[in-house]
Design a protein around this motif. Sequence first.
Motif, PDB file in Angstrom:
ATOM      1  N   PHE A  82       0.781  -1.238   0.000  1.00 28.66           N
ATOM      2  CA  PHE A  82       0.000   0.000   0.000  1.00 28.66           C
ATOM      3  C   PHE A  82       0.818   1.297   0.000  1.00 28.66           C
ATOM      4  CE2 PHE A  82      -3.785  -2.473   1.949  1.00 28.66           C
ATOM      5  CZ  PHE A  82      -4.100  -2.982   0.703  1.00 28.66           C
ATOM      6  N   PRO A  83       1.987   1.354   0.637  1.00 22.86           N
ATOM      7  CA  PRO A  83       2.759   2.600   0.510  1.00 22.86           C
ATOM      8  C   PRO A  83       3.149   2.898  -0.945  1.00 22.86           C
ATOM      9  CG  PRO A  83       3.489   1.384   2.426  1.00 22.86           C
ATOM     10  CD  PRO A  83       2.550   0.473   1.664  1.00 22.86           C
ATOM     11  N   GLU A  84       3.525   1.890  -1.670  1.00 27.67           N
ATOM     12  CA  GLU A  84       3.879   2.093  -3.082  1.00 27.67           C
ATOM     13  C   GLU A  84       2.626   2.291  -3.940  1.00 27.67           C
ATOM     14  OE1 GLU A  84       6.020   2.516  -6.554  1.00 27.67           O
ATOM     15  OE2 GLU A  84       6.858   2.373  -4.539  1.00 27.67           O
ATOM     16  N   LYS A  85       1.656   1.446  -3.743  1.00 25.58           N
ATOM     17  CA  LYS A  85       0.447   1.472  -4.572  1.00 25.58           C
ATOM     18  C   LYS A  85      -0.392   2.733  -4.366  1.00 25.58           C
ATOM     19  CE  LYS A  85      -3.597  -1.449  -5.586  1.00 25.58           C
ATOM     20  NZ  LYS A  85      -4.305  -2.687  -5.198  1.00 25.58           N
ATOM     21  N   HIS A  86      -0.499   3.177  -3.103  1.00 23.05           N
ATOM     22  CA  HIS A  86      -1.396   4.288  -2.786  1.00 23.05           C
ATOM     23  C   HIS A  86      -0.686   5.495  -2.161  1.00 23.05           C
ATOM     24  CE1 HIS A  86      -4.812   1.764  -3.705  1.00 23.05           C
ATOM     25  NE2 HIS A  86      -4.488   0.892  -2.757  1.00 23.05           N
ATOM     26  N   GLY A  87       0.616   5.411  -1.952  1.00 21.93           N
ATOM     27  CA  GLY A  87       1.333   6.515  -1.326  1.00 21.93           C
ATOM     28  C   GLY A  87       1.011   6.694   0.148  1.00 21.93           C
ATOM     29  N   LEU A  88       0.644   5.605   0.821  1.00 25.63           N
ATOM     30  CA  LEU A  88       0.254   5.677   2.232  1.00 25.63           C
ATOM     31  C   LEU A  88       1.458   5.578   3.156  1.00 25.63           C
ATOM     32  CD1 LEU A  88      -2.900   3.372   2.312  1.00 25.63           C
ATOM     33  CD2 LEU A  88      -2.832   5.876   2.214  1.00 25.63           C
ATOM     34  N   LYS A  89       1.351   6.212   4.312  1.00 31.34           N
ATOM     35  CA  LYS A  89       2.310   6.017   5.395  1.00 31.34           C
ATOM     36  C   LYS A  89       2.024   4.661   6.019  1.00 31.34           C
ATOM     37  CE  LYS A  89       2.621  10.912   6.425  1.00 31.34           C
ATOM     38  NZ  LYS A  89       2.344  11.957   7.412  1.00 31.34           N
ATOM     39  N   ALA A  91       1.307   3.596   9.078  1.00 40.65           N
ATOM     40  CA  ALA A  91       0.133   3.464   9.946  1.00 40.65           C
ATOM     41  C   ALA A  91      -1.154   3.417   9.121  1.00 40.65           C
ATOM     42  CB  ALA A  91       0.077   4.606  10.955  1.00 40.65           C
ATOM     43  N   ASP A  92      -1.227   4.253   8.084  1.00 42.56           N
ATOM     44  CA  ASP A  92      -2.422   4.249   7.237  1.00 42.56           C
ATOM     45  C   ASP A  92      -2.520   2.957   6.427  1.00 42.56           C
ATOM     46  OD1 ASP A  92      -3.192   6.718   8.186  1.00 42.56           O
ATOM     47  OD2 ASP A  92      -2.356   7.819   6.487  1.00 42.56           O
ATOM     48  N   ALA A  93      -1.383   2.455   5.976  1.00 40.57           N
ATOM     49  CA  ALA A  93      -1.375   1.201   5.224  1.00 40.57           C
ATOM     50  C   ALA A  93      -1.906   0.053   6.084  1.00 40.57           C
ATOM     51  CB  ALA A  93       0.032   0.882   4.717  1.00 40.57           C
ATOM     52  N   THR A  94      -1.520   0.024   7.361  1.00 41.22           N
ATOM     53  CA  THR A  94      -2.009  -1.048   8.231  1.00 41.22           C
ATOM     54  C   THR A  94      -3.485  -0.839   8.576  1.00 41.22           C
ATOM     55  OG1 THR A  94      -1.159   0.048  10.231  1.00 41.22           O
ATOM     56  CG2 THR A  94       0.253  -1.622   9.194  1.00 41.22           C
ATOM     57  N   GLN A  95      -3.929   0.416   8.684  1.00 38.75           N
ATOM     58  CA  GLN A  95      -5.354   0.673   8.914  1.00 38.75           C
ATOM     59  C   GLN A  95      -6.178   0.115   7.751  1.00 38.75           C
ATOM     60  OE1 GLN A  95      -7.275   1.846  11.257  1.00 38.75           O
ATOM     61  NE2 GLN A  95      -6.018   3.086  12.593  1.00 38.75           N
ATOM     62  N   LEU A  96      -5.737   0.405   6.532  1.00 42.42           N
ATOM     63  CA  LEU A  96      -6.450  -0.071   5.351  1.00 42.42           C
ATOM     64  C   LEU A  96      -6.430  -1.597   5.276  1.00 42.42           C
ATOM     65  CD1 LEU A  96      -7.983   0.352   2.743  1.00 42.42           C
ATOM     66  CD2 LEU A  96      -5.785   0.812   1.606  1.00 42.42           C
ATOM     67  N   ALA A  97      -5.281  -2.180   5.526  1.00 41.89           N
ATOM     68  CA  ALA A  97      -5.178  -3.645   5.490  1.00 41.89           C
ATOM     69  C   ALA A  97      -6.089  -4.285   6.533  1.00 41.89           C
ATOM     70  CB  ALA A  97      -3.722  -4.070   5.712  1.00 41.89           C
ATOM     71  N   ALA A  98      -6.138  -3.709   7.729  1.00 40.40           N
ATOM     72  CA  ALA A  98      -7.008  -4.247   8.777  1.00 40.40           C
ATOM     73  C   ALA A  98      -8.477  -4.127   8.378  1.00 40.40           C
ATOM     74  CB  ALA A  98      -6.754  -3.524  10.098  1.00 40.40           C
ATOM     75  N   ALA A  99      -8.830  -3.018   7.754  1.00 43.83           N
ATOM     76  CA  ALA A  99     -10.220  -2.851   7.307  1.00 43.83           C
ATOM     77  C   ALA A  99     -10.571  -3.900   6.264  1.00 43.83           C
ATOM     78  CB  ALA A  99     -10.416  -1.444   6.735  1.00 43.83           C
ATOM     79  N   LEU A 100      -9.682  -4.120   5.309  1.00 41.30           N
ATOM     80  CA  LEU A 100      -9.940  -5.124   4.278  1.00 41.30           C
ATOM     81  C   LEU A 100     -10.029  -6.519   4.900  1.00 41.30           C
ATOM     82  CD1 LEU A 100      -7.624  -3.678   1.513  1.00 41.30           C
ATOM     83  CD2 LEU A 100     -10.121  -3.861   1.396  1.00 41.30           C
ATOM     84  N   LEU A 101      -9.170  -6.795   5.851  1.00 41.07           N
ATOM     85  CA  LEU A 101      -9.203  -8.091   6.540  1.00 41.07           C
ATOM     86  C   LEU A 101     -10.505  -8.248   7.328  1.00 41.07           C
ATOM     87  CD1 LEU A 101      -7.704 -10.692   7.364  1.00 41.07           C
ATOM     88  CD2 LEU A 101      -6.711  -9.400   9.254  1.00 41.07           C
ATOM     89  N   ALA A 102     -10.908  -7.190   8.027  1.00 36.21           N
ATOM     90  CA  ALA A 102     -12.121  -7.250   8.844  1.00 36.21           C
ATOM     91  C   ALA A 102     -13.353  -7.483   7.993  1.00 36.21           C
ATOM     92  CB  ALA A 102     -12.287  -5.961   9.632  1.00 36.21           C
ATOM     93  N   LEU A 103     -13.365  -6.871   6.823  1.00 39.37           N
ATOM     94  CA  LEU A 103     -14.531  -6.990   5.963  1.00 39.37           C
ATOM     95  C   LEU A 103     -14.505  -8.288   5.180  1.00 39.37           C
ATOM     96  CD1 LEU A 103     -14.635  -3.272   4.929  1.00 39.37           C
ATOM     97  CD2 LEU A 103     -16.258  -4.467   6.401  1.00 39.37           C
ATOM     98  N   GLY A 104     -13.387  -8.970   5.225  1.00 40.42           N
ATOM     99  CA  GLY A 104     -13.195 -10.290   4.659  1.00 40.42           C
ATOM    100  C   GLY A 104     -13.958 -10.585   3.389  1.00 40.42           C
ATOM    101  N   GLY A 105     -13.285 -10.720   2.353  1.00 38.70           N
ATOM    102  CA  GLY A 105     -13.973 -11.047   1.125  1.00 38.70           C
ATOM    103  C   GLY A 105     -13.546 -10.155  -0.004  1.00 38.70           C
ATOM    104  N   PRO A 106     -14.324 -10.209  -1.043  1.00 38.88           N
ATOM    105  CA  PRO A 106     -13.949  -9.490  -2.251  1.00 38.88           C
ATOM    106  C   PRO A 106     -13.990  -7.984  -2.058  1.00 38.88           C
ATOM    107  CG  PRO A 106     -16.190 -10.301  -2.433  1.00 38.88           C
ATOM    108  CD  PRO A 106     -15.614 -10.863  -1.158  1.00 38.88           C
ATOM    109  N   ARG A 121      -9.076   7.954  -0.154  1.00 35.84           N
ATOM    110  CA  ARG A 121      -8.890   7.666  -1.583  1.00 35.84           C
ATOM    111  C   ARG A 121      -8.388   6.238  -1.799  1.00 35.84           C
ATOM    112  NH1 ARG A 121      -7.739  12.978  -1.135  1.00 35.84           N
ATOM    113  NH2 ARG A 121      -5.518  12.733  -0.725  1.00 35.84           N
ATOM    114  N   ALA A 122      -7.425   5.812  -0.990  1.00 36.83           N
ATOM    115  CA  ALA A 122      -6.887   4.454  -1.122  1.00 36.83           C
ATOM    116  C   ALA A 122      -7.966   3.409  -0.844  1.00 36.83           C
ATOM    117  CB  ALA A 122      -5.699   4.265  -0.173  1.00 36.83           C
TER     118      ALA A 122
END
Length: 133
Positions: A82-89, A91-106, A121-122
């Motif tokens: 995510f830092p490369e793909k979306h320019g995230l720091k 902490a933000d990259a892990t927030q996004l990853a956790a959200a995607l994991l929590a929502l589990g699925g496509p 935006r990311a």
Amino acid sequence: MMPLLVMEAESSILISLRDEDPAMVVWGLTPVETASGLARKRREGTLSKEGARSAMTSLRKLRRDWMEISDLKTVVEKAIPFPEKHGLKAADATQLAAALLALGGPEGSGEFVVLDGNLRRAAGREGLKVLPV
């Protein structure tokens, strides 16, 4: 998280969202990030000692009821691009990853409440419905 604990411009909208759907799922480091934000406000003089104490009490109450994503290894693996793909720091990259994991699925499988512009935006690019609208 901060607008749920101390009065900020976004507090009323986030309180309204929480009241509509009190089920919260948060990244495991959110309490540390929140404590850091409260400490910063104290250092800056924008939050009193009593205000910080009250906010920490409210945070402890919220933590009793929310679900915390704590699978560090999985979140980190998902966050690495995510830092490369979306320019995230980090902490933000892990927030996004956790959200995607929590929502589990496509992609497009859930809603993510976030205020930070880059993270919003990311999340949208990753297929999440971003709130508040």
